[in-house]
Design a protein around this motif. Structure first.
Motif, PDB file in Angstrom:
ATOM      1  N   PHE A   1       8.292  -7.573  -3.976  1.00 56.57           N
ATOM      2  CA  PHE A   1       6.860  -7.318  -4.112  1.00 56.57           C
ATOM      3  C   PHE A   1       6.444  -6.006  -3.444  1.00 56.57           C
ATOM      4  O   PHE A   1       5.425  -5.439  -3.804  1.00 56.57           O
ATOM      5  CB  PHE A   1       6.054  -8.490  -3.566  1.00 56.57           C
TER       6      PHE A   1
ATOM      7  N   ALA B   1       1.472  -7.865 -10.543  1.00 55.03           N
ATOM      8  CA  ALA B   1       2.550  -8.838 -10.374  1.00 55.03           C
ATOM      9  C   ALA B   1       2.051 -10.130 -11.007  1.00 55.03           C
ATOM     10  O   ALA B   1       1.060 -10.700 -10.544  1.00 55.03           O
ATOM     11  CB  ALA B   1       2.884  -9.047  -8.905  1.00 55.03           C
TER      12      ALA B   1
ATOM     13  N   MET C   1      -2.483  -9.685  -8.425  1.00 57.18           N
ATOM     14  CA  MET C   1      -1.493 -10.762  -8.543  1.00 57.18           C
ATOM     15  C   MET C   1      -2.127 -11.937  -9.276  1.00 57.18           C
ATOM     16  O   MET C   1      -3.181 -12.420  -8.887  1.00 57.18           O
ATOM     17  CB  MET C   1      -0.992 -11.190  -7.165  1.00 57.18           C
TER      18      MET C   1
ATOM     19  N   LEU D   1       6.677  -7.358 -12.729  1.00 62.29           N
ATOM     20  CA  LEU D   1       6.055  -6.395 -11.829  1.00 62.29           C
ATOM     21  C   LEU D   1       5.802  -5.091 -12.568  1.00 62.29           C
ATOM     22  O   LEU D   1       6.719  -4.519 -13.169  1.00 62.29           O
ATOM     23  CB  LEU D   1       6.940  -6.127 -10.614  1.00 62.29           C
TER      24      LEU D   1
ATOM     25  N   ALA E   1       0.316  -7.077  -0.712  1.00 61.41           N
ATOM     26  CA  ALA E   1       0.334  -6.479  -2.047  1.00 61.41           C
ATOM     27  C   ALA E   1      -1.091  -6.223  -2.547  1.00 61.41           C
ATOM     28  O   ALA E   1      -1.398  -5.129  -3.034  1.00 61.41           O
ATOM     29  CB  ALA E   1       1.084  -7.382  -3.021  1.00 61.41           C
TER      30      ALA E   1
ATOM     31  N   TRP F   1       8.640 -13.591 -12.992  1.00 65.99           N
ATOM     32  CA  TRP F   1       7.679 -12.618 -12.476  1.00 65.99           C
ATOM     33  C   TRP F   1       7.841 -11.353 -13.292  1.00 65.99           C
ATOM     34  O   TRP F   1       8.969 -10.990 -13.655  1.00 65.99           O
ATOM     35  CB  TRP F   1       7.984 -12.265 -11.023  1.00 65.99           C
TER      36      TRP F   1
ATOM     37  N   ALA G   1       5.929  -3.309  -6.050  1.00 64.43           N
ATOM     38  CA  ALA G   1       4.835  -3.399  -7.028  1.00 64.43           C
ATOM     39  C   ALA G   1       3.710  -2.448  -6.633  1.00 64.43           C
ATOM     40  O   ALA G   1       3.334  -2.357  -5.468  1.00 64.43           O
ATOM     41  CB  ALA G   1       4.312  -4.827  -7.109  1.00 64.43           C
TER      42      ALA G   1
ATOM     43  N   GLU H   1      -4.413 -14.071  -4.576  1.00 66.08           N
ATOM     44  CA  GLU H   1      -3.726 -14.293  -5.850  1.00 66.08           C
ATOM     45  C   GLU H   1      -4.631 -15.131  -6.758  1.00 66.08           C
ATOM     46  O   GLU H   1      -5.201 -16.125  -6.322  1.00 66.08           O
ATOM     47  CB  GLU H   1      -2.411 -15.033  -5.592  1.00 66.08           C
TER      48      GLU H   1
END
Length: 163
Positions: free
Chosen positions: A2, A9, A59, A112, A52, A110, A5, A89
């Motif tokens: 992560f 994501a 996210m 990214l 992130a 996932w 990213a 998120e």
């Protein structure tokens, strides 16, 4: 993963059960764990998300679920607000009966920044058995498109009422 990213994501989850021997899940089954406990125990994930999102990464997660919810999925539902969403998120829920017509990969993944895909592999009972990374542009595009289709149909966490 992560930390690399920069923009996005996204995560698609397709299973009804993961890590059936997880001690936190087992304590939750016994009635000893609240959503606040889940958030506290999973603080490492919350920190990954906050870091992130703090860098500007969006996210998002879609959980494709059978209804009525399996015990592990209900455990995830109970923790999603206090853990995932509180950290930044976005979580949505897609009842399996509403996923007809979508072409979804056979494995969780996932994506990214629309370029790197990490497939997660699990046994039939939900034990983690490994992962695979690919930067194949065609695979990234397919997975990104499948995620977006699921995202559009899925119900935001705050509005989803599990059966």
């Amino acid at each position: 993963m992560f930390a690399t990213a920069r923009r996005t994501a996204v995560h698609l989850e397709l299973r009804d059960a993961y890590t059936p021997d997880d001690p936190l899940f087992l304590r939750w089954l016994d009635g000893y764990v609240t959503s606040a406990d889940i958030a506290e125990q999973e603080h490492e994930w919350a920190e990954i998300v906050r870091t992130a999102v703090g860098r500007g990464v969006t996210m998002r997660r879609v959980r494709v679920v059978s209804e009525p919810l399996a015990p592990f999925t209900r455990f995830e539902y109970e923790g999603a607000g206090a853990l995932n969403e509180a950290a930044g998120e976005q979580v949505r829920w897609l009842p399996r009966r509403q996923a007809g017509g979508l072409c979804l990969p056979a494995n969780d993944y996932w994506v990214l920044d629309d370029r790197l895909v990490r497939f997660g592999y699990f046994s039939g009972v939900g034990d983690y058995v490994g992962a695979e990374l690919t930067d194949d542009p065609a695979v990234a595009e397919q997975c990104g498109s499948a995620f977006e289709g699921a995202w559009e149909r899925a119900i935001p966490h705050k509005d989803y009422r599990p059966q």
